[in-house]
Design an enzyme around this catalytic site. Structure first.
Site, PDB file in Angstrom:
ATOM      1  N   HIS A 101       0.836  -1.201   0.000  1.00 42.52           N
ATOM      2  CA  HIS A 101       0.000   0.000   0.000  1.00 42.52           C
ATOM      3  C   HIS A 101       0.875   1.257   0.000  1.00 42.52           C
ATOM      4  O   HIS A 101       0.592   2.214  -0.737  1.00 42.52           O
ATOM      5  CB  HIS A 101      -0.917   0.000   1.224  1.00 42.52           C
ATOM      6  CG  HIS A 101      -1.713   1.258   1.377  1.00 42.52           C
ATOM      7  ND1 HIS A 101      -2.942   1.432   0.767  1.00 42.52           N
ATOM      8  CD2 HIS A 101      -1.459   2.403   2.055  1.00 42.52           C
ATOM      9  CE1 HIS A 101      -3.406   2.627   1.071  1.00 42.52           C
ATOM     10  NE2 HIS A 101      -2.525   3.241   1.854  1.00 42.52           N
ATOM     11  N   GLU A 102       1.925   1.263   0.811  1.00 34.40           N
ATOM     12  CA  GLU A 102       2.821   2.419   0.840  1.00 34.40           C
ATOM     13  C   GLU A 102       3.539   2.563  -0.497  1.00 34.40           C
ATOM     14  O   GLU A 102       3.785   3.680  -0.961  1.00 34.40           O
ATOM     15  CB  GLU A 102       3.835   2.282   1.980  1.00 34.40           C
ATOM     16  CG  GLU A 102       3.207   2.235   3.364  1.00 34.40           C
ATOM     17  CD  GLU A 102       2.219   3.373   3.607  1.00 34.40           C
ATOM     18  OE1 GLU A 102       2.484   4.509   3.150  1.00 34.40           O
ATOM     19  OE2 GLU A 102       1.181   3.133   4.252  1.00 34.40           O
ATOM     20  N   HIS A 105       1.552   4.513  -2.898  1.00 34.93           N
ATOM     21  CA  HIS A 105       1.714   5.967  -2.836  1.00 34.93           C
ATOM     22  C   HIS A 105       2.946   6.423  -3.618  1.00 34.93           C
ATOM     23  O   HIS A 105       2.938   7.485  -4.256  1.00 34.93           O
ATOM     24  CB  HIS A 105       1.826   6.423  -1.383  1.00 34.93           C
ATOM     25  CG  HIS A 105       0.548   6.337  -0.613  1.00 34.93           C
ATOM     26  ND1 HIS A 105      -0.639   6.887  -1.076  1.00 34.93           N
ATOM     27  CD2 HIS A 105       0.253   5.775   0.588  1.00 34.93           C
ATOM     28  CE1 HIS A 105      -1.596   6.670  -0.193  1.00 34.93           C
ATOM     29  NE2 HIS A 105      -1.082   5.991   0.817  1.00 34.93           N
TER      30      HIS A 105
END
Length: 245
Positions: A101-102, A105
């Site tokens: 998920h990071e 980004h």
């Protein structure tokens, strides 16, 4: 009327607090549930981020470790993905999902994703606005109550500036929700494309990431309630003033 409005406000805030508590509990429950399941690839959170970086041509981002439980975050200005103790060296499906998920980004910034750029631009505005919003609202109301010599509209304009500044935090929360959802979608695609998770492991990762999205929804609803409270309060107070004249 004021008491009735205040009671509605308190009920709305209480509902937001309950929803926020439920969302936070669901995040912990989902993570713990799938934290006991080791992903078949055997990769840790750190391995996941480094592999996804190489696969997507990202070479200018470092990976660090921070203390805490699910304190993972991507710091774009420092070009670092910080993984929490619960994620960094953990090879569970849950940890791999959070790490990816990071990385989502990171890819948003690399691809120039519009909403991510807007959210990044809003950060200094929100930090500045939230510090001044409430004081300006109070100053505006005090001017209306105690300054008979001031321009009739001065207090109203000052109070509305405070409301607008606080509205920046609402806009930030509004933009953050789709940004986080998009990062989770990117994470699932990358995990599957790189063979880090198999097709039958993806639902577990999705459950963890979907639970995390609820916390951002709770934040959005809370910001909305406070913004409407400020706006209605200012309009009501100055509306009563105009009616007395």
């Amino acid at each position: 009327m004021y008491l009735q409005d205040y009671l509605w406000f308190m009920l709305a805030i209480l509902a937001c607090m309950i929803f926020s508590g439920i969302a936070s509990g669901k995040v912990k429950t989902s993570f713990n549930k799938h934290n006991s399941t080791r992903c078949r690839s055997g990769l840790t959170g750190y391995d996941t981020v480094t592999r996804l970086m190489r696969a997507n041509g990202v070479y200018d981002i470092s990976v660090g470790s921070v203390r805490g439980f699910l304190t993972d975050h991507y710091h774009p200005t420092k070009s670092i993905v910080n993984l929490s103790e619960s994620t960094y060296g953990n090879s569970s499906v849950a940890a791999v999902a959070v790490a990816a998920h990071e990385m989502g980004h990171v890819m948003q910034k690399k691809d120039g994703y519009g909403l991510y750029k807007i959210r990044t631009a809003l950060v200094p505005v929100v930090n500045f606005g939230t510090r001044l919003a409430m004081p300006l609202v109070l100053v505006g109301l005090l001017l209306d109550w105690f300054s008979a010599t001031a321009d009739a509209n001065t207090g109203f304009y000052i109070a509305m500036i405070g409301v607008i500044l606080y509205g920046g935090s609402l806009l930030f929360a509004l933009v953050t929700l789709p940004v986080e959802l998009n990062a989770s979608h990117r994470a699932q695609r990358m995990l599957l494309a790189e063979g880090i998770l198999t097709q039958d492991e993806i639902p577990a990762a999705k459950e963890v990431l979907s639970a995390a999205a609820l916390t951002y929804l709770a934040s959005l609803l809370t910001s909305l309630v406070y913004f409407l409270r400020f706006l209605v309060r200012v309009l009501t107070m100055f509306g009563r003033r105009d009616n007395r004249r």
